[in-house]
Design an enzyme around this catalytic site. Structure first.
Site, mmCIF file in Angstrom:
data_model
loop_
_atom_site.group_PDB
_atom_site.id
_atom_site.type_symbol
_atom_site.label_atom_id
_atom_site.label_comp_id
_atom_site.label_asym_id
_atom_site.label_seq_id
_atom_site.Cartn_x
_atom_site.Cartn_y
_atom_site.Cartn_z
ATOM 1 N N ALA A 265 -68.534 13.688 86.622
ATOM 2 C CA ALA A 265 -69.592 13.669 87.643
ATOM 3 C C ALA A 265 -68.983 13.658 89.045
ATOM 4 C CB ALA A 265 -70.487 12.445 87.437
ATOM 5 N N ASP B 175 -60.077 12.849 91.648
ATOM 6 C CA ASP B 175 -61.239 13.728 91.413
ATOM 7 C C ASP B 175 -61.580 14.525 92.673
ATOM 8 O OD1 ASP B 175 -61.449 12.705 88.828
ATOM 9 O OD2 ASP B 175 -62.716 11.051 89.503
#
Ligand code: ATP
Ligand code: RIB
Length: 310
Positions: free
Chosen positions: A42, A257
């Site tokens: 996500a 990320d």
């Protein structure tokens, strides 16, 4: 516009910001508690969407209120959630995170529904989405699912970009299909199933060469404040790319990320590998100056502005 599918984890992060980490059997009080959106998949999906990509999230959450929150957050961030499944048998993935005064983290994860994303579900979703420029995966979902995703990505002609975290040994058939692997300095050894023996720098070069020999096209090793090292097929030596200077370091959760999202944006938009690494470093340096894995992710204009000033 680059079109990207992210196959990976969706978590809710329960974070305590503390002066320092507790030792075993010790309690450190006076922390500040916050809930943030997380999960490596996500985080990368939201990062890509903020950069202007069309992003499809393929993943799984529980039938609980945390799952509702996670889906709503992805939607709010412009991520397509048609392929986020709900699972009755278990809870939405959760992470308990401690962040100390220096912005360093200790993270424990209960993956819940993420662990039940099956190979066939991921394959069906990828085929239904169809043409994408790149597919991103991490290792918070089952390895068999990652294996299938790498195979279908190859069939669909999409670049397969892998974040091997949390690190475990990766089957050679997956490595062969990988456009870029992005481990940090400890993960690169774990995925090869060994510990570093000598000088870290020399060892990193050896490990990167080994991965390229096994079939990976590009190896990008993130080195925290020291930036990143790049080794691609055909290169003589590893190339070092310094980190961009952050304004301050508040919370390094999701630095990797943020880096991966921006690197992948670059690659999927046709930029060179080295320029994509530079962009990744800028994006990560902005993220770590803010709290939360996702809330701190920058928009493209902010990344380009910092790139211009660097
Ligand atoms: P995380 O698990 O927190 O997501 P990671 O261990 O996967 O992080 P790191 O190598 O620590 O990844 O950091 C990823 C990238 O973030 C680095 O390559 C660098 O560009 C940037 N970065 C991290 N820490 C710093 C720092 N203190 N100063 C500048 N840049 C940093
Ligand atoms: O990479 C950071 C992420 O790892 C956090 O958001 C947490 O959820 C864990 O998955």
């Amino acid at each position: 516009m680059a079109v990207i599918a992210v196959v990976g984890s969706i978590n809710i992060d329960f974070v305590i910001y503390l002066e320092r980490f507790p030792r075993v059997d010790e309690t450190v009080s006076d922390g500040v508690y916050e809930i943030h959106f997380g999960g490596k998949g996500a985080n990368q999906a939201v990062g890509l969407s903020r950069l202007g990509c069309k992003v499809y999230m393929i993943g799984k959450v529980g039938m609980d209120s945390l799952g509702d929150m996670a889906i709503e957050n992805l939607r709010r961030n412009g991520v397509n959630v048609d392929h986020v499944r709900r699972e009755r048998a278990t809870h939405t993935g959760t992470a308990f995170i401690l962040v100390n005064r220096e912005g360093n983290t200790m993270i424990s994860v209960a993956p819940g529904a993420n662990k039940l994303l099956s190979p066939i579900e991921a394959e069906e979703s990828l085929r239904a989405i169809g043409k994408v420029d790149a597919v991103l995966a991490q290792l918070e979902i089952p390895m068999e699912t990652v294996e299938r995703v790498s195979r279908v990505s190859e069939e669909l002609g999409a670049k397969f970009i892998l974040t091997p975290a949390p690190a475990k040994k990766i089957p050679e058939e997956v490595l062969k299909r990988t456009h870029t692997i992005i481990p940090n300095r400890t993960e690169i050894f774990r995925i090869l199933g060994r510990e570093p023996r000598r000088q870290l720098e020399e060892e990193i070069e050896d490990a990167a060469r080994e991965l390229v020999k096994m079939g990976v096209e590009n190896v990008v090793i993130t080195l925290g404040e020291h930036g990143a090292a790049l080794y691609s097929r055909g290169m003589d030596r590893v190339s070092m790319i310094p980190a961009a200077k952050p304004e301050r370091v508040v919370d390094t959760t999701g630095a990797g990320d943020a880096f991966t999202a921006c690197y992948s944006y670059g690659v999927a938009s046709g930029m060179s590998i080295i320029d994509s690494v530079k962009l990744g470093s800028i994006c990560a340096s902005i993220k770590i100056s803010r709290k939360g894995a996702q809330e701190g992710l920058p928009r493209l204009e902010e990344v380009l502005k910092k790139l211009g000033n660097n």
